[in-house]
Write an enzyme that holds these catalytic residues in place. Sequence first.
Site, PDB file in Angstrom:
ATOM      1  N   ASP A   1      83.770  -7.325  60.908  1.00  0.00           N
ATOM      2  CA  ASP A   1      82.262  -7.357  61.266  1.00  0.00           C
ATOM      3  C   ASP A   1      81.385  -8.050  60.280  1.00  0.00           C
ATOM      4  O   ASP A   1      81.836  -8.547  59.084  1.00  0.00           O
ATOM      5  CB  ASP A   1      82.027  -5.825  60.676  1.00  0.00           C
ATOM      6  CG  ASP A   1      80.779  -5.529  61.587  1.00  0.00           C
ATOM      7  OD1 ASP A   1      80.054  -6.263  62.075  1.00  0.00           O
ATOM      8  OD2 ASP A   1      80.719  -3.917  62.058  1.00  0.00           O
TER       9      ASP A   1
ATOM     10  N   SER B 280      73.345  -1.984  64.352  1.00  0.00           N
ATOM     11  CA  SER B 280      73.073  -3.235  63.527  1.00  0.00           C
ATOM     12  C   SER B 280      71.573  -2.718  63.302  1.00  0.00           C
ATOM     13  O   SER B 280      70.873  -1.832  62.534  1.00  0.00           O
ATOM     14  CB  SER B 280      72.923  -4.369  64.498  1.00  0.00           C
ATOM     15  OG  SER B 280      73.060  -5.727  63.890  1.00  0.00           O
TER      16      SER B 280
ATOM     17  N   HIS C  91      81.745  -7.100  65.248  1.00  0.00           N
ATOM     18  CA  HIS C  91      80.320  -6.387  65.192  1.00  0.00           C
ATOM     19  C   HIS C  91      80.201  -5.499  66.616  1.00  0.00           C
ATOM     20  O   HIS C  91      79.214  -4.900  66.417  1.00  0.00           O
ATOM     21  CB  HIS C  91      79.283  -7.324  65.104  1.00  0.00           C
ATOM     22  CG  HIS C  91      77.943  -7.156  64.775  1.00  0.00           C
ATOM     23  ND1 HIS C  91      77.734  -6.124  63.564  1.00  0.00           N
ATOM     24  CD2 HIS C  91      76.711  -7.034  65.201  1.00  0.00           C
ATOM     25  CE1 HIS C  91      76.500  -5.821  63.288  1.00  0.00           C
ATOM     26  NE2 HIS C  91      75.705  -6.485  64.439  1.00  0.00           N
TER      27      HIS C  91
END
Length: 300
Positions: A253, A113, A280
């Site tokens: 995601d 991320s 995610h």
Amino acid sequence: MSEGTVEFTIDGVDTPVKTWYKVFGDLKAHRPLVTLHGGPGVVHNYMLALADLVGTHGIPVVVYDQLGNGNSTHLPEKMGDTSFWTEALFIKQLTHLLEHLGIQDDFDLLGHSWGGMLSARFATQQPKGLKNLIISDSPASMKLWVEAANKLRSQLPPDVQNILDSHETAGTTQSEEYHGAVMQFYARHLCRLNPMPQDIQDVFGWLQKDPTVYLTMNGPSEFHITGSLKEWSIIDDLHKIAVPTLLLNGKYDEAQDSVVQPYFHAIHKVKWYTFAESSHMPQYEERERYVQIVGDFLTL
């Protein structure tokens, strides 16, 4: 396994700050994988699944807490200081840690991320010791991220959308009602496991204790971006990444294919794998497969 802290100095802080880190495996046995957690402003806990690589592939793994949360130095007095909380600060912290561990001439990076955004930026500087890069569940620009998030958000039940909209308009995003609505989005697109693993729950606990970095750089949620990263993009610099790169994301995601595609199109040596049953957090949602994909990329 070993852990420790290392001090270094930064502009704007009178006393040295410290980075907490933990090493799984023997750094001398194989090129180590250094992991960068997301946020910005969360903690290493949800990266601990990567320690499986020691047993599956003999790869030593380094996790650490970025400045501002977890076991590293907290600086709540810097809330809202966008000139302090910058990419350059976190790259300096990473560089210092690599040098402290003595691995700066031979290492791999995996960023998740925000950590993937940061590791990609670091890779554009072409550090001599970086051999492989893994960008996991990360956007190439925040504009693309918000566009994808808004599309996913529009699929929430209307009453949940109304709660989100009303609190964002009123500026009451710290309310329990707003957080409850956000968690419904997260249950679909952050982690689909129910209950969420404790390592991921720990992230939310730390954010409640100290949201300084997250609120300053990101904002109140994953899809309501009000912080300094609002206009962030690395698209124009992606051609500078010279090392073999693996892109990862999940079917459900927040990092939808549209936000990952610029990496795939611009990086010369690149592979891309999407986890069919993940959002995610594929390192937990499809843990065994995730570790296999990462380990094989780094060793084959």
